[in-house]
Design an enzyme around this catalytic site. Structure first.
Site, PDB file in Angstrom:
ATOM      1  N   GLY A 151       0.813  -1.213   0.000  1.00  0.00           N
ATOM      2  CA  GLY A 151       0.000   0.000   0.000  1.00  0.00           C
ATOM      3  C   GLY A 151       0.840   1.253   0.000  1.00  0.00           C
ATOM      4  O   GLY A 151       0.555   2.216  -0.724  1.00  0.00           O
ATOM      5  N   TYR A 179      -7.308 -16.807   6.217  1.00  0.00           N
ATOM      6  CA  TYR A 179      -6.823 -15.788   5.279  1.00  0.00           C
ATOM      7  C   TYR A 179      -7.206 -16.156   3.856  1.00  0.00           C
ATOM      8  O   TYR A 179      -7.734 -15.330   3.092  1.00  0.00           O
ATOM      9  CB  TYR A 179      -5.307 -15.655   5.407  1.00  0.00           C
ATOM     10  CG  TYR A 179      -4.682 -14.687   4.426  1.00  0.00           C
ATOM     11  CD1 TYR A 179      -4.745 -13.316   4.660  1.00  0.00           C
ATOM     12  CD2 TYR A 179      -4.036 -15.131   3.281  1.00  0.00           C
ATOM     13  CE1 TYR A 179      -4.169 -12.408   3.763  1.00  0.00           C
ATOM     14  CE2 TYR A 179      -3.462 -14.243   2.382  1.00  0.00           C
ATOM     15  CZ  TYR A 179      -3.536 -12.884   2.632  1.00  0.00           C
ATOM     16  OH  TYR A 179      -2.980 -12.004   1.742  1.00  0.00           O
TER      17      TYR A 179
END
Length: 286
Positions: A19, A154
């Site tokens: 990110g 996940y």
């Protein structure tokens, strides 16, 4: 995209890693970049990277698991800029552990950030992306295609995201919005440095029968995340930028040849034996 002014992009989960690199890369490519993270107290690394790159970022807090926060953040972007041309869904969190020893509260928390957060940001942004005929890019994982040992929760969340986006893609294409998922393989993180803590987390509450498989899995994963094997966050950011700016982006985009080869095993695996045969070797004890 139809806007002639500087395009505006919102990126989630920008405090570290993919990110952070993506926000800096997009700003460097001329995008007005709204870089968001849950805790602004962790923004120093992003500010330093932006300063070093000579780019400006609009850094804001956003907890993707807080519906009111999602709405107010996107509303504020529209109020200030008048349009939103792209969203990069990147915020996420790992959930390493065996399900037998994992509390359901942890399972739900992982699904909230990795799946429901993506859904909420997407749902809230879509009217604005339709207005701009914009782009929606979501960072998933090769773990959204191939289920992996000790990552049940996940991978379940990433599978859900892939199914959600794959289903959304043709509808949004008809409405002028390009939808893509970007699937990184191993990316250089603090995994190796934290491997002792990861082992402790995996064995906590686990039956002793799990220990040989846990050690086999961690040995394989240390190798996969070692320098020279794993990509850097900047490598992945470059793929995200390329996908975002492509005239006709693919729906599914891997970030390396290794990731492509890995996901191809599953995508061509009609009965599931190739995938389960492969991952069984990751936890082999003999």
């Amino acid at each position: 995209m139809t806007n002639t002014s500087t395009p505006v992009v919102l990126v989630t989960g920008t405090s570290t890693g993919i990110g952070l690199s993506t926000a800096v890369a997009l700003a460097g490519a001329g995008w007005t970049t709204i870089a968001t993270m849950r805790d602004l107290g962790k923004a120093d690394a992003l500010r330093s990277a932006a300063s070093e790159a000579g780019v400006a970022l609009d850094i804001r807090s956003l907890d993707v698991t807080d519906h009111d926060d999602v709405i107010s953040t996107i509303d504020a972007v529209i109020a200030e800029h008048g349009h939103l041309d792209a969203v990069i869904n990147n915020a996420g969190a790992g959930a390493l552990g065996t399900i037998e020893a994992m509390g359901l509260d942890r399972v739900r928390a992982a699904m909230e950030v990795n799946f429901f957060g993506v859904v909420d940001v997407t749902k809230t942004a879509l009217p604005h992306l339709r207005a701009s005929r914009g782009r929606l890019v979501t960072v998933t994982s090769v773990g959204g295609v191939v289920g992996q040992p000790f990552n049940e929760v996940y991978c379940a969340a990433k599978f859900a995201v892939e199914g959600f986006m794959e289903s959304l893609h043709p509808v949004m294409k008809n409405l002028g919005v390009a939808v893509s998922v970007v699937e990184p393989g191993p990316v250089m993180t603090e995994f190796v440095a934290n491997s002792d803590a990861d082992r402790e987390a995996l064995v906590t509450g686990a039956d002793d029968d799990y220990l040989p498989a846990i050690d086999s899995y961690l040995a394989r994963t240390r190798q996969a995340f070692a320098p020279g094997n794993a990509q850097t966050p900047d490598d992945v950011a470059a793929v995200i930028l390329s996908t975002l700016t492509s005239d006709d982006p693919a729906f599914r985009v891997q970030t390396s040849a290794a990731a492509t080869a890995f996901t191809a095993i599953k995508l061509a695996d009609l009965d599931g034996s190739a995938v389960t045969g492969l991952t069984a070797g990751w936890v082999a004890t003999a």
